[in-house]
Design an enzyme around this catalytic site. Structure first.
Site, mmCIF file in Angstrom:
data_model
loop_
_atom_site.group_PDB
_atom_site.id
_atom_site.type_symbol
_atom_site.label_atom_id
_atom_site.label_comp_id
_atom_site.label_asym_id
_atom_site.label_seq_id
_atom_site.Cartn_x
_atom_site.Cartn_y
_atom_site.Cartn_z
ATOM 1 N N GLY A 86 44.314 -32.259 -14.846
ATOM 2 C CA GLY A 86 43.195 -32.155 -13.909
ATOM 3 C C GLY A 86 42.850 -33.501 -13.310
ATOM 4 O O GLY A 86 42.648 -33.626 -12.092
ATOM 5 N N ARG A 94 43.642 -30.401 -26.763
ATOM 6 C CA ARG A 94 42.548 -30.765 -27.676
ATOM 7 C C ARG A 94 42.201 -29.623 -28.635
ATOM 8 O O ARG A 94 41.724 -29.873 -29.751
ATOM 9 C CB ARG A 94 41.316 -31.231 -26.893
ATOM 10 C CG ARG A 94 41.613 -32.497 -26.074
ATOM 11 C CD ARG A 94 40.403 -33.277 -25.676
ATOM 12 N NE ARG A 94 40.719 -34.152 -24.553
ATOM 13 C CZ ARG A 94 41.349 -35.333 -24.659
ATOM 14 N NH1 ARG A 94 41.693 -35.795 -25.840
ATOM 15 N NH2 ARG A 94 41.607 -36.050 -23.574
ATOM 16 N N ARG A 128 42.369 -23.806 -12.708
ATOM 17 C CA ARG A 128 41.171 -24.659 -12.705
ATOM 18 C C ARG A 128 40.638 -24.881 -11.297
ATOM 19 O O ARG A 128 41.395 -24.988 -10.334
ATOM 20 C CB ARG A 128 41.493 -25.989 -13.410
ATOM 21 C CG ARG A 128 41.899 -25.740 -14.856
ATOM 22 C CD ARG A 128 42.224 -27.011 -15.576
ATOM 23 N NE ARG A 128 41.057 -27.862 -15.731
ATOM 24 C CZ ARG A 128 41.099 -29.100 -16.224
ATOM 25 N NH1 ARG A 128 42.259 -29.622 -16.575
ATOM 26 N NH2 ARG A 128 40.003 -29.801 -16.337
ATOM 27 N N ASP A 156 34.925 -34.429 -23.746
ATOM 28 C CA ASP A 156 36.216 -33.974 -24.286
ATOM 29 C C ASP A 156 36.202 -33.875 -25.807
ATOM 30 O O ASP A 156 37.196 -33.456 -26.406
ATOM 31 C CB ASP A 156 37.336 -34.931 -23.851
ATOM 32 C CG ASP A 156 37.614 -34.835 -22.350
ATOM 33 O OD1 ASP A 156 37.305 -33.778 -21.755
ATOM 34 O OD2 ASP A 156 38.123 -35.808 -21.777
HETATM 35 C C1 S3P Z 1 37.938 -37.394 -16.745
HETATM 36 C C2 S3P Z 1 36.768 -36.733 -16.567
HETATM 37 C C3 S3P Z 1 36.390 -35.539 -17.331
HETATM 38 C C4 S3P Z 1 37.219 -35.380 -18.591
HETATM 39 C C5 S3P Z 1 38.672 -35.605 -18.332
HETATM 40 C C6 S3P Z 1 38.912 -37.000 -17.783
HETATM 41 C C7 S3P Z 1 38.239 -38.558 -15.894
HETATM 42 O O1 S3P Z 1 36.593 -34.395 -16.506
HETATM 43 O O2 S3P Z 1 37.039 -34.099 -19.139
HETATM 44 O O3 S3P Z 1 39.434 -35.452 -19.507
HETATM 45 O O4 S3P Z 1 39.190 -39.317 -16.205
HETATM 46 O O5 S3P Z 1 37.541 -38.746 -14.898
HETATM 47 P P1 S3P Z 1 35.468 -33.914 -15.448
HETATM 48 O O6 S3P Z 1 35.336 -34.942 -14.422
HETATM 49 O O7 S3P Z 1 36.013 -32.633 -14.894
HETATM 50 O O8 S3P Z 1 34.240 -33.706 -16.262
#
Ligand code: S3P
Length: 448
Positions: A101, A401, A129, A327
Protein backbone atom coordinates in the site's frame (compact mmCIF):
# COMPACT_ATOMS: atom_id res chain seq x y z
CA UNK A 1 6.32 -9.83 -9.36
CA UNK A 2 4.45 -13.12 -9.46
CA UNK A 3 1.37 -13.40 -7.29
CA UNK A 4 0.49 -17.06 -7.49
CA UNK A 5 2.28 -18.86 -4.69
CA UNK A 6 1.76 -22.11 -2.91
CA UNK A 7 1.02 -21.38 0.74
CA UNK A 8 3.77 -22.06 3.28
CA UNK A 9 2.15 -22.91 6.60
CA UNK A 10 4.22 -22.94 9.78
CA UNK A 11 3.58 -24.07 13.33
CA UNK A 12 4.90 -22.37 16.45
CA UNK A 13 5.31 -24.30 19.70
CA UNK A 14 5.77 -23.21 23.29
CA UNK A 15 9.43 -22.69 24.01
CA UNK A 16 11.84 -22.08 26.89
CA UNK A 17 13.28 -18.65 27.72
CA UNK A 18 14.27 -16.48 24.75
CA UNK A 19 17.69 -14.91 24.84
CA UNK A 20 19.96 -12.92 22.59
CA UNK A 21 20.15 -9.91 20.33
CA UNK A 22 17.67 -9.34 17.52
CA UNK A 23 18.87 -7.19 14.62
CA UNK A 24 15.58 -6.36 12.93
CA UNK A 25 15.66 -4.93 9.38
CA UNK A 26 15.38 -1.31 8.29
CA UNK A 27 12.22 0.75 8.63
CA UNK A 28 9.75 0.12 5.83
CA UNK A 29 8.25 3.63 5.76
CA UNK A 30 11.63 5.34 5.62
CA UNK A 31 12.97 2.87 3.04
CA UNK A 32 10.15 3.59 0.55
CA UNK A 33 10.55 7.34 1.00
CA UNK A 34 14.35 7.26 0.61
CA UNK A 35 14.07 5.50 -2.76
CA UNK A 36 11.34 7.83 -4.05
CA UNK A 37 12.91 11.10 -2.91
CA UNK A 38 16.31 9.86 -4.12
CA UNK A 39 14.73 9.28 -7.53
CA UNK A 40 13.25 12.81 -7.51
CA UNK A 41 16.53 14.52 -6.57
CA UNK A 42 19.11 15.67 -9.12
CA UNK A 43 22.17 13.43 -8.69
CA UNK A 44 23.28 10.52 -6.55
CA UNK A 45 21.94 9.63 -3.10
CA UNK A 46 23.21 6.72 -1.04
CA UNK A 47 20.97 4.75 1.27
CA UNK A 48 22.25 2.47 4.04
CA UNK A 49 20.19 0.09 6.14
CA UNK A 50 17.51 -0.14 3.45
CA UNK A 51 14.87 -2.79 4.08
CA UNK A 52 15.41 -5.34 1.31
CA UNK A 53 11.95 -6.88 1.57
CA UNK A 54 9.47 -7.37 -1.28
CA UNK A 55 7.44 -4.20 -0.63
CA UNK A 56 10.48 -1.96 -0.83
CA UNK A 57 12.07 -3.84 -3.74
CA UNK A 58 8.81 -3.14 -5.62
CA UNK A 59 9.33 0.59 -5.06
CA UNK A 60 12.95 0.31 -6.25
CA UNK A 61 11.69 -1.42 -9.40
CA UNK A 62 9.07 1.30 -9.95
CA UNK A 63 11.74 4.01 -9.64
CA UNK A 64 13.77 2.22 -12.34
CA UNK A 65 10.68 1.98 -14.55
CA UNK A 66 10.24 5.76 -14.13
CA UNK A 67 13.80 6.39 -15.33
CA UNK A 68 15.91 6.61 -12.16
CA UNK A 69 19.09 4.61 -11.85
CA UNK A 70 18.80 2.42 -8.76
CA UNK A 71 21.71 0.14 -7.88
CA UNK A 72 22.38 -2.23 -5.01
CA UNK A 73 25.91 -1.71 -3.72
CA UNK A 74 25.92 -4.24 -0.90
CA UNK A 75 23.71 -5.47 1.93
CA UNK A 76 21.18 -2.70 2.61
CA UNK A 77 23.39 -0.26 0.72
CA UNK A 78 21.81 1.28 -2.36
CA UNK A 79 22.64 4.17 -4.68
CA UNK A 80 19.94 6.15 -6.46
CA UNK A 81 20.63 8.49 -9.37
CA UNK A 82 17.62 10.77 -9.44
CA UNK A 83 15.99 12.34 -12.49
CA UNK A 84 14.86 15.51 -10.72
CA UNK A 85 11.39 16.79 -9.79
CA UNK A 86 9.18 16.47 -12.87
CA UNK A 87 11.79 14.28 -14.59
CA UNK A 88 10.05 10.90 -14.45
CA UNK A 89 9.64 9.11 -17.79
CA UNK A 90 6.49 7.22 -18.69
CA UNK A 91 6.90 3.57 -17.64
CA UNK A 92 6.84 1.10 -20.53
CA UNK A 93 4.96 -1.49 -18.57
CA UNK A 94 2.52 -1.93 -15.69
CA UNK A 95 3.84 -0.94 -12.24
CA UNK A 96 3.18 -3.92 -9.97
CA UNK A 97 3.45 -3.12 -6.27
CA UNK A 98 2.70 -6.59 -4.95
CA UNK A 99 1.32 -6.28 -1.40
CA UNK A 100 2.53 -2.70 -0.82
CA UNK A 101 0.00 0.00 0.00
CA UNK A 102 2.70 2.48 0.95
CA UNK A 103 4.82 2.01 -2.18
CA UNK A 104 1.88 2.26 -4.55
CA UNK A 105 0.21 5.26 -2.92
CA UNK A 106 3.40 7.26 -2.52
CA UNK A 107 4.34 6.66 -6.15
CA UNK A 108 0.88 7.82 -7.26
CA UNK A 109 1.63 11.11 -5.53
CA UNK A 110 5.14 11.30 -6.97
CA UNK A 111 3.93 11.08 -10.58
CA UNK A 112 0.65 13.03 -10.23
CA UNK A 113 2.10 16.38 -11.30
CA UNK A 114 4.26 15.05 -14.17
CA UNK A 115 2.58 14.56 -17.57
CA UNK A 116 2.95 10.79 -17.85
CA UNK A 117 0.52 7.91 -17.49
CA UNK A 118 1.18 4.82 -15.40
CA UNK A 119 -0.82 1.68 -14.74
CA UNK A 120 -0.80 0.51 -11.11
CA UNK A 121 -1.60 -2.99 -9.93
CA UNK A 122 -0.78 -5.35 -7.10
CA UNK A 123 -1.63 -8.68 -5.51
CA UNK A 124 -5.12 -9.80 -4.49
CA UNK A 125 -4.80 -7.99 -1.14
CA UNK A 126 -3.67 -4.67 -2.67
CA UNK A 127 -6.37 -4.90 -5.36
CA UNK A 128 -8.98 -4.87 -2.59
CA UNK A 129 -7.61 -1.74 -0.86
CA UNK A 130 -9.11 1.75 -1.36
CA UNK A 131 -7.09 4.02 -3.63
CA UNK A 132 -9.72 6.76 -4.02
CA UNK A 133 -8.45 8.33 -0.78
CA UNK A 134 -5.25 9.22 -2.68
CA UNK A 135 -6.57 9.55 -6.25
CA UNK A 136 -9.41 11.96 -5.45
CA UNK A 137 -7.25 14.65 -3.81
CA UNK A 138 -4.61 14.18 -6.54
CA UNK A 139 -7.21 15.33 -9.09
CA UNK A 140 -7.12 18.75 -7.36
CA UNK A 141 -3.57 19.14 -8.69
CA UNK A 142 -4.93 18.37 -12.19
CA UNK A 143 -4.24 14.62 -12.35
CA UNK A 144 -6.82 12.28 -13.85
CA UNK A 145 -7.42 8.57 -13.35
CA UNK A 146 -9.45 5.57 -14.37
CA UNK A 147 -9.87 2.88 -11.74
CA UNK A 148 -12.06 -0.13 -11.09
CA UNK A 149 -15.37 0.49 -9.33
CA UNK A 150 -14.69 1.79 -5.80
CA UNK A 151 -11.30 3.25 -6.73
CA UNK A 152 -9.56 -0.13 -6.88
CA UNK A 153 -6.49 -1.32 -8.79
CA UNK A 154 -5.70 -1.98 -11.54
CA UNK A 155 -5.89 1.72 -12.30
CA UNK A 156 -4.31 4.25 -14.62
CA UNK A 157 -3.15 7.60 -13.33
CA UNK A 158 -2.24 10.44 -15.67
CA UNK A 159 -0.24 13.25 -14.14
CA UNK A 160 -1.23 16.88 -14.69
CA UNK A 161 0.49 18.58 -17.62
CA UNK A 162 -0.26 21.97 -16.09
CA UNK A 163 -0.41 21.28 -12.33
CA UNK A 164 -1.68 23.77 -9.77
CA UNK A 165 -0.92 23.98 -6.06
CA UNK A 166 -3.70 23.05 -3.62
CA UNK A 167 -5.00 23.67 -0.10
CA UNK A 168 -6.40 20.41 1.15
CA UNK A 169 -7.42 18.83 4.45
CA UNK A 170 -6.85 15.08 4.73
CA UNK A 171 -9.72 13.70 6.81
CA UNK A 172 -8.59 10.09 6.94
CA UNK A 173 -5.84 9.34 9.52
CA UNK A 174 -3.36 8.20 6.88
CA UNK A 175 0.30 9.11 6.50
CA UNK A 176 0.24 7.54 3.05
CA UNK A 177 -2.37 9.99 1.80
CA UNK A 178 -0.61 12.98 3.37
CA UNK A 179 2.73 11.86 1.95
CA UNK A 180 1.37 11.26 -1.55
CA UNK A 181 0.01 14.81 -1.62
CA UNK A 182 3.28 16.28 -0.35
CA UNK A 183 5.15 14.46 -3.12
CA UNK A 184 2.70 15.71 -5.74
CA UNK A 185 3.18 19.27 -4.44
CA UNK A 186 6.87 19.14 -5.38
CA UNK A 187 6.09 19.78 -9.05
CA UNK A 188 3.12 22.14 -8.65
CA UNK A 189 4.02 25.84 -8.91
CA UNK A 190 3.40 27.84 -5.73
CA UNK A 191 2.76 26.75 -2.18
CA UNK A 192 0.61 23.71 -1.37
CA UNK A 193 -0.94 23.35 2.08
CA UNK A 194 -1.90 19.89 3.39
CA UNK A 195 -3.68 19.81 6.76
CA UNK A 196 -4.51 16.76 8.88
CA UNK A 197 -6.12 16.40 12.30
CA UNK A 198 -4.42 13.11 13.17
CA UNK A 199 -0.71 13.31 13.90
CA UNK A 200 0.39 10.56 11.53
CA UNK A 201 4.04 9.59 10.96
CA UNK A 202 6.13 12.50 9.70
CA UNK A 203 8.95 10.74 7.84
CA UNK A 204 8.10 12.40 4.52
CA UNK A 205 8.23 15.88 6.06
CA UNK A 206 11.55 15.18 7.77
CA UNK A 207 13.11 13.62 4.72
CA UNK A 208 11.88 16.37 2.39
CA UNK A 209 13.65 18.90 4.61
CA UNK A 210 16.80 16.75 4.40
CA UNK A 211 16.58 16.74 0.59
CA UNK A 212 16.42 20.54 0.58
CA UNK A 213 12.70 20.99 -0.17
CA UNK A 214 11.03 24.21 0.91
CA UNK A 215 8.77 22.85 3.65
CA UNK A 216 7.21 24.22 6.84
CA UNK A 217 4.96 22.62 9.46
CA UNK A 218 2.42 24.56 11.52
CA UNK A 219 0.48 23.30 14.56
CA UNK A 220 -3.26 23.78 14.29
CA UNK A 221 -5.71 24.71 17.07
CA UNK A 222 -7.50 21.34 16.67
CA UNK A 223 -4.29 19.53 17.63
CA UNK A 224 -3.51 18.69 14.02
CA UNK A 225 -0.92 20.07 11.66
CA UNK A 226 -0.63 21.84 8.34
CA UNK A 227 2.34 21.16 6.08
CA UNK A 228 3.39 23.73 3.49
CA UNK A 229 5.47 22.70 0.48
CA UNK A 230 6.69 25.05 -2.24
CA UNK A 231 6.74 23.39 -5.63
CA UNK A 232 9.21 23.55 -8.50
CA UNK A 233 12.17 23.59 -6.12
CA UNK A 234 15.00 21.16 -6.95
CA UNK A 235 15.68 18.37 -4.47
CA UNK A 236 19.35 17.95 -3.57
CA UNK A 237 20.65 14.39 -3.34
CA UNK A 238 21.02 13.30 0.25
CA UNK A 239 22.37 10.21 1.98
CA UNK A 240 19.86 8.37 4.16
CA UNK A 241 20.67 6.04 7.07
CA UNK A 242 17.57 3.93 7.65
CA UNK A 243 16.97 3.06 11.34
CA UNK A 244 15.63 -0.39 12.29
CA UNK A 245 11.86 -0.79 12.04
CA UNK A 246 9.89 -0.51 15.31
CA UNK A 247 6.95 -2.27 13.63
CA UNK A 248 9.20 -5.30 13.03
CA UNK A 249 10.88 -5.00 16.46
CA UNK A 250 7.38 -5.39 17.93
CA UNK A 251 7.41 -9.16 17.27
CA UNK A 252 10.59 -10.22 19.12
CA UNK A 253 9.72 -7.58 21.73
CA UNK A 254 6.31 -9.04 22.59
CA UNK A 255 7.71 -12.58 22.33
CA UNK A 256 10.24 -11.68 25.06
CA UNK A 257 7.48 -10.25 27.26
CA UNK A 258 5.23 -13.33 27.07
CA UNK A 259 7.74 -16.20 27.14
CA UNK A 260 8.76 -16.81 30.80
CA UNK A 261 12.41 -16.19 31.67
CA UNK A 262 13.22 -14.27 28.47
CA UNK A 263 15.57 -11.36 27.96
CA UNK A 264 16.06 -9.98 24.44
CA UNK A 265 17.97 -6.93 23.19
CA UNK A 266 16.87 -5.15 20.01
CA UNK A 267 19.45 -2.53 19.02
CA UNK A 268 19.12 0.60 16.90
CA UNK A 269 15.32 0.84 16.74
CA UNK A 270 13.63 3.98 15.39
CA UNK A 271 12.08 5.94 18.28
CA UNK A 272 10.29 8.67 16.32
CA UNK A 273 7.53 9.76 18.76
CA UNK A 274 4.92 9.16 16.03
CA UNK A 275 5.91 5.48 16.02
CA UNK A 276 6.32 4.66 19.73
CA UNK A 277 2.68 4.04 20.70
CA UNK A 278 3.25 0.31 21.25
CA UNK A 279 6.19 0.92 23.60
CA UNK A 280 4.11 3.36 25.60
CA UNK A 281 1.16 0.97 25.79
CA UNK A 282 3.26 -2.06 26.75
CA UNK A 283 4.95 -0.05 29.51
CA UNK A 284 1.51 0.97 30.83
CA UNK A 285 0.69 -2.75 30.87
CA UNK A 286 3.68 -3.29 33.15
CA UNK A 287 6.19 -4.45 30.54
CA UNK A 288 9.83 -4.40 31.57
CA UNK A 289 11.35 -2.66 28.55
CA UNK A 290 14.46 -0.57 29.00
CA UNK A 291 15.41 1.93 26.32
CA UNK A 292 19.16 2.48 26.41
CA UNK A 293 21.78 4.25 24.36
CA UNK A 294 19.35 6.81 22.90
CA UNK A 295 20.98 8.63 20.02
CA UNK A 296 20.27 10.24 16.65
CA UNK A 297 20.82 8.57 13.31
CA UNK A 298 19.87 10.03 9.95
CA UNK A 299 17.81 12.78 11.58
CA UNK A 300 15.72 10.30 13.59
CA UNK A 301 15.94 9.30 17.26
CA UNK A 302 16.94 5.66 17.81
CA UNK A 303 17.75 3.49 20.81
CA UNK A 304 18.36 -0.07 21.99
CA UNK A 305 15.44 -1.94 23.55
CA UNK A 306 15.98 -4.52 26.28
CA UNK A 307 12.81 -6.52 26.99
CA UNK A 308 12.31 -9.06 29.78
CA UNK A 309 9.43 -11.41 30.51
CA UNK A 310 6.79 -9.44 32.41
CA UNK A 311 3.52 -9.89 34.22
CA UNK A 312 1.27 -7.75 31.99
CA UNK A 313 -2.08 -6.25 32.94
CA UNK A 314 -4.91 -5.07 30.71
CA UNK A 315 -5.23 -1.36 29.88
CA UNK A 316 -7.47 1.04 27.98
CA UNK A 317 -5.51 2.21 24.94
CA UNK A 318 -6.47 5.83 24.15
CA UNK A 319 -8.02 6.07 20.68
CA UNK A 320 -5.85 9.14 19.99
CA UNK A 321 -2.78 6.92 20.16
CA UNK A 322 -3.88 4.86 17.14
CA UNK A 323 -1.78 6.69 14.49
CA UNK A 324 1.40 6.13 16.57
CA UNK A 325 0.87 2.36 16.72
CA UNK A 326 -1.44 1.63 13.80
CA UNK A 327 0.48 -1.42 12.55
CA UNK A 328 1.04 -2.78 16.06
CA UNK A 329 -2.53 -3.65 17.11
CA UNK A 330 -2.33 -7.27 15.92
CA UNK A 331 0.70 -7.99 18.12
CA UNK A 332 -0.76 -5.87 20.95
CA UNK A 333 -3.85 -8.12 20.88
CA UNK A 334 -1.53 -11.09 21.45
CA UNK A 335 0.20 -9.31 24.36
CA UNK A 336 -3.26 -8.48 25.74
CA UNK A 337 -4.24 -12.17 25.66
CA UNK A 338 -1.27 -12.96 27.92
CA UNK A 339 -2.09 -10.05 30.25
CA UNK A 340 -4.28 -10.13 33.31
CA UNK A 341 -7.57 -8.35 32.69
CA UNK A 342 -9.25 -6.40 29.95
CA UNK A 343 -7.50 -4.43 27.21
CA UNK A 344 -9.65 -2.05 25.19
CA UNK A 345 -8.52 -0.83 21.78
CA UNK A 346 -10.63 1.77 19.94
CA UNK A 347 -10.47 4.24 17.08
CA UNK A 348 -9.25 1.52 14.74
CA UNK A 349 -11.54 1.79 11.72
CA UNK A 350 -8.41 2.08 9.53
CA UNK A 351 -7.46 -1.50 10.48
CA UNK A 352 -10.30 -2.71 8.27
CA UNK A 353 -8.46 -1.53 5.13
CA UNK A 354 -4.93 -2.74 5.80
CA UNK A 355 -3.31 -5.76 4.07
CA UNK A 356 -6.35 -7.58 5.48
CA UNK A 357 -9.32 -6.52 7.61
CA UNK A 358 -7.14 -6.79 10.70
CA UNK A 359 -9.96 -6.52 13.22
CA UNK A 360 -11.78 -9.45 11.60
CA UNK A 361 -8.59 -11.47 11.09
CA UNK A 362 -7.44 -10.95 14.70
CA UNK A 363 -10.88 -11.75 16.05
CA UNK A 364 -11.07 -15.01 14.09
CA UNK A 365 -7.55 -16.00 15.15
CA UNK A 366 -8.13 -15.16 18.82
CA UNK A 367 -11.37 -17.13 18.76
CA UNK A 368 -9.61 -20.16 17.28
CA UNK A 369 -6.96 -19.88 20.02
CA UNK A 370 -9.58 -19.74 22.79
CA UNK A 371 -9.17 -16.06 23.75
CA UNK A 372 -12.24 -14.30 25.16
CA UNK A 373 -12.68 -11.08 23.24
CA UNK A 374 -15.14 -8.84 21.41
CA UNK A 375 -14.77 -7.35 17.95
CA UNK A 376 -16.16 -3.81 17.70
CA UNK A 377 -16.82 -1.86 14.48
CA UNK A 378 -13.72 0.23 15.31
CA UNK A 379 -11.83 -1.84 17.82
CA UNK A 380 -11.18 -4.91 19.88
CA UNK A 381 -11.69 -5.79 23.54
CA UNK A 382 -9.51 -8.63 24.81
CA UNK A 383 -10.08 -10.31 28.17
CA UNK A 384 -6.61 -11.44 29.08
CA UNK A 385 -6.26 -14.63 31.16
CA UNK A 386 -2.47 -14.65 31.40
CA UNK A 387 -2.26 -17.21 28.66
CA UNK A 388 -3.80 -18.72 25.58
CA UNK A 389 -4.98 -22.25 24.79
CA UNK A 390 -3.77 -22.18 21.17
CA UNK A 391 -4.08 -25.47 19.34
CA UNK A 392 -5.42 -23.86 16.17
CA UNK A 393 -4.54 -23.00 12.60
CA UNK A 394 -5.05 -19.30 11.90
CA UNK A 395 -5.98 -17.81 8.51
CA UNK A 396 -3.62 -14.92 7.67
CA UNK A 397 -5.50 -13.44 4.65
CA UNK A 398 -2.29 -12.39 2.84
CA UNK A 399 -1.31 -10.28 5.85
CA UNK A 400 2.30 -10.45 7.08
CA UNK A 401 1.49 -8.94 10.48
CA UNK A 402 -1.31 -11.43 11.20
CA UNK A 403 1.11 -14.27 10.37
CA UNK A 404 3.92 -12.94 12.60
CA UNK A 405 1.52 -12.12 15.46
CA UNK A 406 0.14 -15.65 15.73
CA UNK A 407 3.57 -17.25 15.37
CA UNK A 408 4.60 -15.17 18.40
CA UNK A 409 1.43 -16.29 20.22
CA UNK A 410 2.37 -19.95 19.63
CA UNK A 411 5.70 -19.40 21.39
CA UNK A 412 3.86 -19.09 24.71
CA UNK A 413 0.45 -20.73 24.13
CA UNK A 414 -0.41 -24.07 25.79
CA UNK A 415 -0.79 -25.85 22.43
CA UNK A 416 0.93 -25.04 19.13
CA UNK A 417 -0.45 -22.27 16.93
CA UNK A 418 0.01 -22.60 13.20
CA UNK A 419 -0.58 -20.06 10.45
CA UNK A 420 -1.84 -21.00 7.00
CA UNK A 421 0.83 -19.04 5.11
CA UNK A 422 4.12 -17.37 5.96
CA UNK A 423 4.97 -16.22 2.42
CA UNK A 424 3.76 -12.66 3.06
CA UNK A 425 6.28 -12.15 5.88
CA UNK A 426 8.87 -11.53 3.16
CA UNK A 427 7.04 -8.31 2.21
CA UNK A 428 8.27 -6.53 5.36
CA UNK A 429 10.57 -8.64 7.53
CA UNK A 430 13.39 -10.45 5.76
CA UNK A 431 14.88 -13.14 7.97
CA UNK A 432 11.98 -13.23 10.45
CA UNK A 433 12.01 -17.01 10.92
CA UNK A 434 15.78 -17.22 11.37
CA UNK A 435 15.86 -14.24 13.72
CA UNK A 436 13.11 -15.70 15.91
CA UNK A 437 14.69 -19.19 15.87
CA UNK A 438 18.02 -17.68 16.96
CA UNK A 439 16.24 -16.26 20.01
CA UNK A 440 14.78 -19.68 20.78
CA UNK A 441 11.55 -19.97 18.79
CA UNK A 442 10.41 -23.49 17.98
CA UNK A 443 8.90 -23.16 14.50
CA UNK A 444 8.03 -26.38 12.68
CA UNK A 445 7.14 -26.84 9.01
CA UNK A 446 3.70 -28.37 8.56
CA UNK A 447 1.77 -29.56 5.55
CA UNK A 448 -0.46 -27.21 3.60
C1 S3P B 1 2.58 3.97 6.38
C2 S3P B 1 1.42 4.46 6.89
C3 S3P B 1 0.39 3.62 7.50
C4 S3P B 1 0.92 2.25 7.88
C5 S3P B 1 1.75 1.65 6.79
C6 S3P B 1 2.93 2.54 6.46
C7 S3P B 1 3.53 4.90 5.74
O1 S3P B 1 -0.67 3.45 6.56
O2 S3P B 1 -0.14 1.38 8.19
O3 S3P B 1 2.23 0.38 7.16
O4 S3P B 1 4.70 4.51 5.49
O5 S3P B 1 3.14 6.04 5.48
P1 S3P B 1 -1.85 4.55 6.41
O6 S3P B 1 -1.26 5.78 5.90
O7 S3P B 1 -2.80 3.93 5.43
O8 S3P B 1 -2.43 4.67 7.77
Amino acid sequence: MSHGHSPRPLSSRRTGPLAGTALVPGDKSISHRALILGAMAVGRSEITGLLEAEDVLGTAEAMRALGADVERQGEGHWAVHGVGVGGFAEPQSVLDFGNAGTGSRLVMGAIATTPISAVFTGDASLRRRPMGRVLEPLTKFGATYVAREGGLMPLTLTGASDPICIDHTVTVASAQVKSALLMAALNAPGQTRIAQTALTRDHTEKMLAGFGAKIAVESLPDGGEAVYVTGEVDLKPSDVEVPRDPSSAAFPLVAALIVPGSEVTIPGVLLNPRRTGLLETLREMGADIAIVNRRFSGGEEIGDLVARHSALRGVDVPAARAPAMIDEYPILAIAASFADGRTTMRGLEELRVKESDRLAAMSAGLKACGVTHEELPDGLIVDGRQGMAGGARVATHMDHRIAMSFLVAGMAAEHPVSVDDTAMIATSFTGFETLMRNLGADFVQVNA
